[in-house]
Design an enzyme around this catalytic site. Sequence first.
Site, PDB file in Angstrom:
ATOM      1  N   GLN A  23     -19.374  -4.095  -2.415  1.00 49.99           N
ATOM      2  CA  GLN A  23     -18.294  -5.069  -2.555  1.00 49.99           C
ATOM      3  C   GLN A  23     -18.863  -6.471  -2.324  1.00 49.99           C
ATOM      4  O   GLN A  23     -19.515  -6.681  -1.313  1.00 49.99           O
ATOM      5  CB  GLN A  23     -17.167  -4.775  -1.553  1.00 49.99           C
ATOM      6  CG  GLN A  23     -16.437  -3.502  -1.858  1.00 49.99           C
ATOM      7  CD  GLN A  23     -15.169  -3.284  -1.039  1.00 49.99           C
ATOM      8  OE1 GLN A  23     -14.304  -2.521  -1.419  1.00 49.99           O
ATOM      9  NE2 GLN A  23     -15.058  -3.953   0.099  1.00 49.99           N
ATOM     10  N   ASN A  44      -2.949  -3.893   9.416  1.00 51.78           N
ATOM     11  CA  ASN A  44      -2.633  -3.805   7.994  1.00 51.78           C
ATOM     12  C   ASN A  44      -2.484  -2.372   7.516  1.00 51.78           C
ATOM     13  O   ASN A  44      -2.616  -2.077   6.341  1.00 51.78           O
ATOM     14  CB  ASN A  44      -3.677  -4.554   7.154  1.00 51.78           C
ATOM     15  CG  ASN A  44      -5.102  -4.165   7.496  1.00 51.78           C
ATOM     16  OD1 ASN A  44      -5.352  -3.258   8.284  1.00 51.78           O
ATOM     17  ND2 ASN A  44      -6.060  -4.857   6.896  1.00 51.78           N
ATOM     18  N   HIS A  77     -10.398  -5.365  -3.568  1.00 53.83           N
ATOM     19  CA  HIS A  77     -10.026  -4.831  -2.253  1.00 53.83           C
ATOM     20  C   HIS A  77      -8.953  -5.719  -1.613  1.00 53.83           C
ATOM     21  O   HIS A  77      -9.241  -6.553  -0.756  1.00 53.83           O
ATOM     22  CB  HIS A  77     -11.255  -4.742  -1.359  1.00 53.83           C
ATOM     23  CG  HIS A  77     -11.072  -3.846  -0.179  1.00 53.83           C
ATOM     24  ND1 HIS A  77     -12.106  -3.422   0.613  1.00 53.83           N
ATOM     25  CD2 HIS A  77      -9.951  -3.293   0.369  1.00 53.83           C
ATOM     26  CE1 HIS A  77     -11.653  -2.656   1.587  1.00 53.83           C
ATOM     27  NE2 HIS A  77     -10.343  -2.565   1.454  1.00 53.83           N
ATOM     28  N   ARG A  96     -12.477   4.193   1.654  1.00 52.47           N
ATOM     29  CA  ARG A  96     -13.798   3.632   1.397  1.00 52.47           C
ATOM     30  C   ARG A  96     -14.355   4.297   0.145  1.00 52.47           C
ATOM     31  O   ARG A  96     -14.206   5.497  -0.059  1.00 52.47           O
ATOM     32  CB  ARG A  96     -14.733   3.862   2.583  1.00 52.47           C
ATOM     33  CG  ARG A  96     -14.393   3.011   3.804  1.00 52.47           C
ATOM     34  CD  ARG A  96     -14.565   1.520   3.543  1.00 52.47           C
ATOM     35  NE  ARG A  96     -14.225   0.701   4.692  1.00 52.47           N
ATOM     36  CZ  ARG A  96     -13.029   0.139   4.893  1.00 52.47           C
ATOM     37  NH1 ARG A  96     -12.046   0.347   4.007  1.00 52.47           N
ATOM     38  NH2 ARG A  96     -12.814  -0.621   5.945  1.00 52.47           N
TER      39      ARG A  96
END
Length: 386
Positions: free
Chosen positions: A314, A147, A333, A285
């Site tokens: 998260q 990705n 995210h 991050r």
Amino acid sequence: MAKVLCVLYDDPTDGFPTTYARDDLPVIDRYPGGQTTPTPEALDFTPGHLLGSVSGGLGLRGYLEKAGHTLVVTSDKEGPDSVFDRELPDADVVISQPFWPAYLTPERIAAATRLKLAVTAGIGSDHVDLDAAVAHGVTVAEVTYSNSVSVAEHVVMTILSLVRDYLPAHQVVLDGGWNIADRVARSYDLEGMHVGTVAAGRIGLAVLRRLAPFDVRLHYTDRHRLPRAQEEELGLTFHESAAAMVPHCDVVTVNAPLHPETEGLFDDELISTMKRGAYLVNTARARIADRDAVERALRSGQLAGYGGDVWYPQPAPADHPWRTMPHHGMTPHISGSSLSAQARYAAGTREILESFFAGRPIRDEYLIVDGGRLAGTGAHSYSVTG
């Protein structure tokens, strides 16, 4: 037979999809640089379908259960009584996504006495304590490159939306308004700006390549300098450190892994050296940027905008200050979990499992920790303190 514990995000609030916006995906068989896309022996899912949520199960259930393995899929991962913690002690394999990370802390790794393999369905394995994985002989693998372009596209989108002040302008339409002056008072052209990336690995380099046609001045810093031919092709200016680079940039994008050298990098001190009115985009991050320093810089005007999709923790709590700070372009995210990316990281996860269960070597590109040491991509991108 093995127990595979898979932690995925929840299904859509209105139910698992029965139809999709598109009928197919472009066929991509290799990434820039020549690495092939995942090559599992078979697939039990339709590319382009939702795979990263609980009901999607990364398309693994049929394959694993036919082979006699046990698959447990959950989104419940927080607290000592979570499904994740209850199922972890006798799990042989843990699969998690960076978008909904199941944090494998030293305590959890110590409690998982049967754990042999931790797989990141995607890229970015900092939710696994790598020191503990090394110490306990746990192999850590991720679906490298699956990705990277997805995230790079999100970076470019975020840069443009911040510089052009797109999101507030779209909100005007939703609210029934029209005042043009209100919405161009913070809108600029990207053309001619100086844009720099912290790290120029797979994602950072993909960002640079996609920004070059915008006629911007490109900068980068990385622990591994790019070949001179690539620097000349894209007109890149190399800097020895982020501190050396950011004073020159109108836009800075962070594309580095989280490790001791990058944690807390963008604090009050570093942000103060940036141009007043610069933009900072972080899809790497959250802990690479100091949470409160970012908010202070937006409120003071030192930063004109901050965007990205990474948070800590998260999922982010409802009162997280990044939800309400001014001039931000934050999303959940999602950058690396497009349906296109899901097809690749689900296929790569299956490829890793096929190799693991057959006793074959896992692709070197996928390895982060193996044999009690950093390995493969991990040796290039991460550091450990032990």
